[in-house]
Design a protein around this motif. Structure first.
Motif, PDB file in Angstrom:
ATOM      1  N   ASN A   1     -17.529  -1.161  -6.624  1.00 27.31           N
ATOM      2  CA  ASN A   1     -16.060  -1.208  -6.694  1.00 27.31           C
ATOM      3  C   ASN A   1     -15.409  -1.654  -5.385  1.00 27.31           C
ATOM      4  O   ASN A   1     -14.522  -0.975  -4.859  1.00 27.31           O
ATOM      5  N   PRO A   2     -15.775  -2.808  -4.843  1.00 20.85           N
ATOM      6  CA  PRO A   2     -15.113  -3.268  -3.611  1.00 20.85           C
ATOM      7  C   PRO A   2     -13.693  -3.744  -3.899  1.00 20.85           C
ATOM      8  O   PRO A   2     -13.428  -4.376  -4.921  1.00 20.85           O
ATOM      9  N   ARG A   3     -12.771  -3.456  -2.992  1.00 23.89           N
ATOM     10  CA  ARG A   3     -11.376  -3.887  -3.124  1.00 23.89           C
ATOM     11  C   ARG A   3     -10.897  -4.409  -1.774  1.00 23.89           C
ATOM     12  O   ARG A   3     -10.933  -3.702  -0.762  1.00 23.89           O
ATOM     13  N   VAL A   4     -10.417  -5.668  -1.774  1.00 30.82           N
ATOM     14  CA  VAL A   4      -9.986  -6.330  -0.545  1.00 30.82           C
ATOM     15  C   VAL A   4      -8.514  -6.025  -0.295  1.00 30.82           C
ATOM     16  O   VAL A   4      -7.699  -6.048  -1.226  1.00 30.82           O
ATOM     17  N   SER A   5      -8.158  -5.764   0.966  1.00 30.74           N
ATOM     18  CA  SER A   5      -6.748  -5.571   1.306  1.00 30.74           C
ATOM     19  C   SER A   5      -5.984  -6.865   1.068  1.00 30.74           C
ATOM     20  O   SER A   5      -6.554  -7.955   1.086  1.00 30.74           O
ATOM     21  N   LEU A   6      -4.678  -6.758   0.844  1.00 30.80           N
ATOM     22  CA  LEU A   6      -3.892  -7.920   0.476  1.00 30.80           C
ATOM     23  C   LEU A   6      -3.830  -8.972   1.584  1.00 30.80           C
ATOM     24  O   LEU A   6      -3.590 -10.148   1.313  1.00 30.80           O
ATOM     25  N   ASP A   7      -4.054  -8.568   2.831  1.00 28.04           N
ATOM     26  CA  ASP A   7      -4.083  -9.548   3.921  1.00 28.04           C
ATOM     27  C   ASP A   7      -5.500 -10.046   4.217  1.00 28.04           C
ATOM     28  O   ASP A   7      -5.706 -10.862   5.114  1.00 28.04           O
ATOM     29  N   GLY A   8      -6.487  -9.561   3.466  1.00 34.42           N
ATOM     30  CA  GLY A   8      -7.853 -10.045   3.597  1.00 34.42           C
ATOM     31  C   GLY A   8      -8.611  -9.541   4.801  1.00 34.42           C
ATOM     32  O   GLY A   8      -9.734  -9.992   5.057  1.00 34.42           O
ATOM     33  N   ARG A   9      -8.080  -8.583   5.531  1.00 35.43           N
ATOM     34  CA  ARG A   9      -8.733  -8.122   6.762  1.00 35.43           C
ATOM     35  C   ARG A   9      -9.737  -7.006   6.521  1.00 35.43           C
ATOM     36  O   ARG A   9     -10.646  -6.797   7.340  1.00 35.43           O
TER      37      ARG A   9
END
Length: 591
Positions: free
Chosen positions: A271-279
């Motif tokens: 369940n990986p989830r990327v922050s909206l700024d991609g950092r």
């Protein structure tokens, strides 16, 4: 800002036009004012007319396998020689911003609007209609010849009070205002004091929506969507988390100890989830029910095993908001069938970790919904502003979790209507997709429904030719123009009454794209023509364009290990498939 001369001129114009305006005004279709959002107890009905299914986009032939273990391994690109785009992306907009007053900027499409006035009295002029202008804080009185209506409306997460002025006895709008607190008044006006066109009103509200999405700050021009400016695609494979970088085509292993035993414990990350700024990327460790965060910039990791209760607890990722805050669902307690009545977890909290402060804090609790004594709730998603929390209606005696709800943290409304499957809030936070079995006895279908959260109108997407089919797993494109849905045939068509058990054990999943931009929605089956074994799952949309990450899991259909799972990058506008990785148990992906 007020100007005495403008007030006098406007007053004169009103007097001159009162005698003739009522004869000149054209009657427009009338829609009742928008009510305040209220808690919904009943399910909105289906309203859309059925339309034929468009021709499916042909997909490319499965490429040969290539090793993907090394960070230096390259992707495999496959083009369909017969592919012809069935849908075109929206034309690129040239967005500009203009300062309306200190701290407030309006963003607009320069093909539609001109910035006019001066530094002391700015306004926006609609190019195609000289009598359509937009102002900020241009306050002036309205005479007794006008009547007004007032309603609440939320746009891009901001709660406005909307007022419409009309000449008494008519339905034509002369002035429309959006008030936000005491210091913000957005008005759409006609300096000639005649009726505003429907197009003027619609485009002005789109301007307001775009400005609100930028938090009324200057628009940050998006660089054209290329691999070099996009965040990495993250996914789980064989119990570990990986990141694929489009610019270099390298694959980074974020975890390395998954997919194997440590003593008696089998370690698996998912369940990986990327922050909206991609950092940053957040991910879960399955055996300990824990959440971790990894920084792509520094390699630093954070554990969310903070302020753990004395009782057993399990943490699950819900997602990130636009302020780099991670939302976590923490369920406390266990299922206990040895007592009478049986008991389930007794508390479901939503926690929020702020990356800027590196602090985990309590946000709210999710109520248990249902009559079963073991019922509890577990969050699975959050809207970009953090206002709407999506959750599963779980229970120890319910088997697989299928029913979903949405909680509005501002109004405390709870939306649980509809059939099984996940609900999804649009990126603009003004629409929600749920599913309805209202027409099941008619055609044995479970249809998606798009519900306007604030107007409370619903449009049923009964636009498919298939019968005996359920659609689910909705995902919005970055601009809310498109929806991706899963599509499955019901295994047993002999039963005519709807049952939630139809959702269990669905295999051979296809992915369907629905275009919501026209007056009538249309659909395209993206994977129907893929050759060979297949069982598709959606990963994520690109954050800036119409590319997407999809997963083919052919072994799930025949419970066989003879096929590797495949992770694809797909652009439906060009029908181009790029193979990113292959392996066992590619379970989820995000972008």
């Amino acid at each position: 800002m007020k100007r005495k001369t403008l007030l006098i001129s406007l007053g004169i114009i009103f007097v001159l036009f009162i005698s003739t305006a009522c004869n000149l005004l054209q009657w427009l279709p009338w829609k009742s004012t928008v009510p305040e959002p209220t808690q919904v107890q009943t399910e909105p009905g289906l309203t859309a007319e059925s339309t034929a299914l468009p021709t499916a986009i042909p997909t490319s032939v499965k490429p040969s396998k290539a090793p993907a273990e090394s960070p230096e391994s390259s992707s495999t690109e496959s083009l369909s020689p017969t592919a012809t785009p069935s849908l075109e992306p929206e034309p690129e907009k040239n967005i500009n911003s203009t300062k309306m007053q200190d701290g407030i900027w309006f963003s607009y499409d320069s093909a539609l609007w001109d910035a006019s006035g001066d530094a002391f009295f700015p306004y926006l002029q609609f190019k195609s209609e000289s009598d359509c202008q937009v102002y900020l804080n241009y306050g002036h009185g309205m005479s007794e010849f006008f009547e007004w209506t007032e309603a609440a409306k939320t746009i891009a997460g901001f709660n406005f009070v909307v007022t419409e002025w009309r000449y008494t006895g008519t339905r034509d709008i002369i002035l429309k205002a959006y008030r936000l607190g005491d210091d913000f008044l957005f008005t759409v006006e006609n300096p000639q004091a005649t009726a505003l066109s429907e197009r003027c009103l619609n485009e002005a509200e789109e301007l307001l929506k775009l400005s609100a999405q930028q938090s009324f700050k200057p628009y940050t021009q998006q660089v054209p969507a290329t691999a070099s400016v996009l965040p990495p695609i993250v996914y789980s494979k064989e119990g570990n988390i990986y990141a694929y970088f489009l610019d270099s085509e390298n694959i980074l292993s974020i975890t390395k100890d998954g997919g194997k035993y440590m003593g008696d414990i089998y370690v698996r990350y998912a369940n990986p989830r990327v922050s909206l700024d991609g950092r940053f990327v957040a991910y879960e460790r399955f055996d300990s029910q824990s959440v971790y965060i990894y920084s792509f910039e520094t390699g630093q990791r954070w554990s969310m095993d903070i302020d753990l209760p004395n009782d057993y607890s399990s943490d699950h990722i819900m997602g990130w908001d636009r302020n780099n805050r991670l939302y976590i669902s923490r369920v406390i307690g266990v299922c206990n069938s040895m007592v009478d009545p049986p008991q389930g977890p007794y508390q479901s909290n939503v926690l929020r970790f702020d990356m800027n402060q590196e602090k985990l804090s309590y946000l709210t609790s999710l109520k248990a919904v249902g009559t079963d004594s073991t019922s509890y709730s577990r969050g699975y998603d959050v809207s970009p502003s953090g206002r709407f929390l999506s959750f599963w209606l779980a229970g120890c005696n319910m088997g697989d979790v299928l029913k979903a709800g949405v909680y509005d943290t501002e109004t405390e409304d709870l939306f649980t209507f509809g059939a099984e499957e996940r609900k999804s809030i649009s990126n603009a936070e003004d629409q929600m997709v749920y599913f309805s079995a209202d027409k099941f006895r008619q055609d044995q279908n479970v249809y998606p429904v798009v519900w306007d959260i604030y107007d409370e109108g619903a449009t049923g997407l009964d636009i498919f030719d298939e019968r005996g089919t359920v659609w689910g797993n909705p995902y919005w494109s970055y601009d809310d123009r498109y929806l991706i849905l899963s599509q499955n045939a019901i295994p047993d068509l002999s039963v005519r009454d709807y049952s939630e058990f139809y959702w269990w054990g669905l295999v051979n999943t296809d992915l369907v794209l629905v275009d919501l931009s026209g007056s009538v929605a249309t659909s395209v089956n993206l994977t129907g023509n893929y050759p060979g074994a297949k069982d598709w799952a959606f990963g994520a949309w690109s954050p800036v364009d119409y590319r997407m990450v999809i997963i083919n899991r052919p072994g799930r259909s025949d419970f066989s290990d003879s096929f590797d799972d495949e992770l694809w990058l797909y652009d439906f506008t060009t029908d181009r498939l790029i193979l990113i990785d292959q392996g066992v148990d590619i379970e989820s992906a995000d972008w």
